[in-house]
Motif scaffolding. Structure first.
Motif, mmCIF file in Angstrom:
data_model
loop_
_atom_site.group_PDB
_atom_site.id
_atom_site.type_symbol
_atom_site.label_atom_id
_atom_site.label_comp_id
_atom_site.label_asym_id
_atom_site.label_seq_id
_atom_site.Cartn_x
_atom_site.Cartn_y
_atom_site.Cartn_z
ATOM 1 N N ALA A 138 116.750 -11.097 37.854
ATOM 2 C CA ALA A 138 115.849 -11.588 36.800
ATOM 3 C C ALA A 138 115.222 -12.909 37.206
ATOM 4 C CB ALA A 138 116.598 -11.727 35.475
ATOM 5 N N ILE A 139 116.011 -13.978 37.119
ATOM 6 C CA ILE A 139 115.487 -15.310 37.414
ATOM 7 C C ILE A 139 115.065 -15.422 38.871
ATOM 8 C CG2 ILE A 139 116.078 -17.767 37.431
ATOM 9 C CD1 ILE A 139 118.035 -17.090 35.105
ATOM 10 N N GLY A 140 115.781 -14.731 39.764
ATOM 11 C CA GLY A 140 115.486 -14.829 41.183
ATOM 12 C C GLY A 140 114.857 -13.592 41.787
ATOM 13 N N THR A 141 114.185 -12.782 40.975
ATOM 14 C CA THR A 141 113.602 -11.542 41.512
ATOM 15 C C THR A 141 112.670 -11.807 42.678
ATOM 16 O OG1 THR A 141 113.647 -10.637 39.255
ATOM 17 C CG2 THR A 141 112.405 -9.410 40.903
ATOM 18 N N ALA A 142 111.784 -12.761 42.550
ATOM 19 C CA ALA A 142 110.803 -13.033 43.602
ATOM 20 C C ALA A 142 111.489 -13.483 44.884
ATOM 21 C CB ALA A 142 109.806 -14.094 43.142
ATOM 22 N N GLU A 143 112.430 -14.434 44.758
ATOM 23 C CA GLU A 143 113.134 -14.926 45.945
ATOM 24 C C GLU A 143 113.911 -13.806 46.629
ATOM 25 O OE1 GLU A 143 112.041 -18.376 43.555
ATOM 26 O OE2 GLU A 143 112.954 -16.446 43.066
ATOM 27 N N THR A 144 114.540 -12.962 45.831
ATOM 28 C CA THR A 144 115.317 -11.854 46.388
ATOM 29 C C THR A 144 114.427 -10.870 47.127
ATOM 30 O OG1 THR A 144 116.952 -12.020 44.593
ATOM 31 C CG2 THR A 144 116.864 -9.946 45.813
ATOM 32 N N ILE A 145 113.370 -10.416 46.464
ATOM 33 C CA ILE A 145 112.487 -9.415 47.048
ATOM 34 C C ILE A 145 111.862 -9.913 48.352
ATOM 35 C CG2 ILE A 145 110.311 -8.173 46.742
ATOM 36 C CD1 ILE A 145 112.584 -6.936 45.180
ATOM 37 N N HIS A 146 111.387 -11.140 48.356
ATOM 38 C CA HIS A 146 110.668 -11.615 49.541
ATOM 39 C C HIS A 146 111.612 -11.922 50.700
ATOM 40 C CE1 HIS A 146 106.720 -11.472 47.819
ATOM 41 N NE2 HIS A 146 107.146 -12.099 46.733
ATOM 42 N N ALA A 147 112.817 -12.432 50.420
ATOM 43 C CA ALA A 147 113.790 -12.640 51.492
ATOM 44 C C ALA A 147 114.183 -11.301 52.112
ATOM 45 C CB ALA A 147 115.026 -13.364 50.962
ATOM 46 N N CYS A 148 114.347 -10.290 51.260
ATOM 47 C CA CYS A 148 114.681 -8.948 51.758
ATOM 48 C C CYS A 148 113.520 -8.357 52.552
ATOM 49 C CB CYS A 148 115.043 -8.033 50.595
ATOM 50 S SG CYS A 148 116.617 -8.441 49.793
ATOM 51 N N ASN A 149 112.315 -8.526 52.044
ATOM 52 C CA ASN A 149 111.153 -7.965 52.720
ATOM 53 C C ASN A 149 110.932 -8.599 54.090
ATOM 54 O OD1 ASN A 149 108.870 -6.115 52.569
ATOM 55 N ND2 ASN A 149 107.586 -7.936 52.513
ATOM 56 N N ARG A 150 111.262 -9.900 54.201
ATOM 57 C CA ARG A 150 111.132 -10.580 55.490
ATOM 58 C C ARG A 150 112.238 -10.203 56.455
ATOM 59 N NH1 ARG A 150 110.302 -15.105 52.021
ATOM 60 N NH2 ARG A 150 112.423 -15.805 52.527
ATOM 61 N N GLY A 151 113.307 -9.635 55.935
ATOM 62 C CA GLY A 151 114.421 -9.251 56.795
ATOM 63 C C GLY A 151 115.192 -10.439 57.329
ATOM 64 N N GLU A 152 115.381 -11.462 56.482
ATOM 65 C CA GLU A 152 116.139 -12.633 56.927
ATOM 66 C C GLU A 152 117.540 -12.214 57.381
ATOM 67 O OE1 GLU A 152 114.719 -15.412 57.293
ATOM 68 O OE2 GLU A 152 112.929 -15.246 56.021
ATOM 69 N N ASN A 153 118.027 -12.829 58.438
ATOM 70 C CA ASN A 153 119.312 -12.438 59.025
ATOM 71 C C ASN A 153 120.472 -13.039 58.220
ATOM 72 O OD1 ASN A 153 120.708 -11.017 61.126
ATOM 73 N ND2 ASN A 153 121.275 -12.993 61.988
ATOM 74 N N MET A 154 120.772 -12.406 57.093
ATOM 75 C CA MET A 154 121.804 -12.893 56.178
ATOM 76 C C MET A 154 122.432 -11.720 55.444
ATOM 77 S SD MET A 154 119.575 -14.276 52.886
ATOM 78 C CE MET A 154 118.431 -15.323 53.771
ATOM 79 N N VAL A 155 123.463 -12.035 54.684
ATOM 80 C CA VAL A 155 124.102 -11.050 53.806
ATOM 81 C C VAL A 155 123.931 -11.503 52.369
ATOM 82 C CG1 VAL A 155 126.233 -9.822 53.231
ATOM 83 C CG2 VAL A 155 125.838 -10.573 55.587
ATOM 84 N N ILE A 156 123.503 -10.595 51.500
ATOM 85 C CA ILE A 156 123.412 -10.882 50.073
ATOM 86 C C ILE A 156 124.476 -10.073 49.344
ATOM 87 C CG2 ILE A 156 122.022 -10.621 47.977
ATOM 88 C CD1 ILE A 156 119.556 -11.259 49.578
ATOM 89 N N PHE A 157 125.365 -10.765 48.625
ATOM 90 C CA PHE A 157 126.356 -10.108 47.772
ATOM 91 C C PHE A 157 125.856 -10.182 46.335
ATOM 92 C CE2 PHE A 157 128.973 -11.575 51.370
ATOM 93 C CZ PHE A 157 129.504 -10.349 51.767
ATOM 94 N N PHE A 158 125.719 -9.020 45.718
ATOM 95 C CA PHE A 158 125.142 -8.889 44.386
ATOM 96 C C PHE A 158 126.217 -8.353 43.446
ATOM 97 C CE2 PHE A 158 122.439 -5.704 41.800
ATOM 98 C CZ PHE A 158 122.333 -6.570 40.734
#
Length: 258
Positions: free
Chosen positions: A108-128
């Protein structure tokens, strides 16, 4: 040792990672967050990467994660953990970086940050961590709140006509080309914990190999927010959340599972 002796406090063996600080958890008793924290630390300890790992926790139930995880941690504004993690990855590309976020924060609050980091393929792990509600701030309806599910802002239950459908953001993210792996797990039984552990280890291995972004959703109860006992909340989760948010691999090695 006699069976009765095993239950004595001095003889009990607690499966707590050495990377957990031992501080009292701020999570509600019966919540899945504590298990998730410990599992991530177990894997990091096993892989021997604790000195090279940086975690990012935003506002939410995980806001005090730095008190529990004995690794380098930083905080982010509500929803902005993927943006902060991106800066860390770009600055120290040799590090293992992860975010630890709830559904109100990430979806919700971080939808934009989440989508764009994922779309860029940043080399990280996201735990949701998805418990279908804003757990820390009063039990408000979240994007993942199920149809008919009651919350402090949907006291008569979520109505699709006026509130929209529950958001399957994990499936949405899986379709982004920058995302390497996506899976959904739960932690309410030993079997499910073992499966989640394998996925967590693979996600950090993906980071080591510079494969891009790995996304792990963990379904959890929120017995206090749902106004249930822990056992009742786990049963409700299995009966109601699992059909809408099915467990398993969604994307493996850059390929969607059919």
């Amino acid at each position: 040792m006699e069976v009765l002796d095993i239950i004595k406090p001095e003889n009990q063996v607690f499966c707590k990672s050495q990377l957990m600080t031992g501080n009292a958890l701020s999570y509600c008793p019966g919540c899945g967050h504590g298990t998730a924290n410990n599992l991530i630390m177990e894997v990091i300890d096993e892989m021997g990467i604790s000195e090279d790992t940086i975690g990012v926790a935003p506002v939410g139930c995980s806001v005090l994660a730095y008190d529990f995880m004995n690794i380098d941690m930083t905080q982010a504004a509500h929803g902005r953990a993927p943006a902060v993690a991106t800066a860390i990855v770009r600055t120290w590309p040799e590090k293992y970086v992860f975010t630890y976020q709830g559904d109100g924060d990430l979806a919700a609050i971080g939808t934009a940050e989440t989508i764009h980091a994922c779309n860029r393929g940043e080399n990280m792990v996201i735990f949701f961590i998805n418990n279908g509600i804003y757990g820390m701030t009063g039990g408000q309806m979240a994007p993942t709140t199920l149809e008919g599910m009651k919350s402090s802002t949907s006291p008569y239950g979520r109505e699709i006509a006026t509130m929209g459908s529950p958001l399957k953001i994990t499936e949405l993210i899986a379709n982004l080309p920058g995302v390497y792996s996506v899976s959904r797990h739960a932690l309410h039984t030993h079997k499910h914990v073992r499966k989640a552990r394998i996925a967590i280890k693979q996600a950090f291995e993906n980071t080591r190999l510079k494969k891009g972004l790995s996304f792990i959703e963990i379904l959890s109860n929120c017995n206090s927010g749902w106004k249930m006992t822990p056992n009742e909340a786990n049963e409700w989760m299995v009966e109601n959340m699992f059909p809408y948010f099915p467990l398993g691999d969604i994307k493996v090695a850059g390929k969607l599972k059919v």
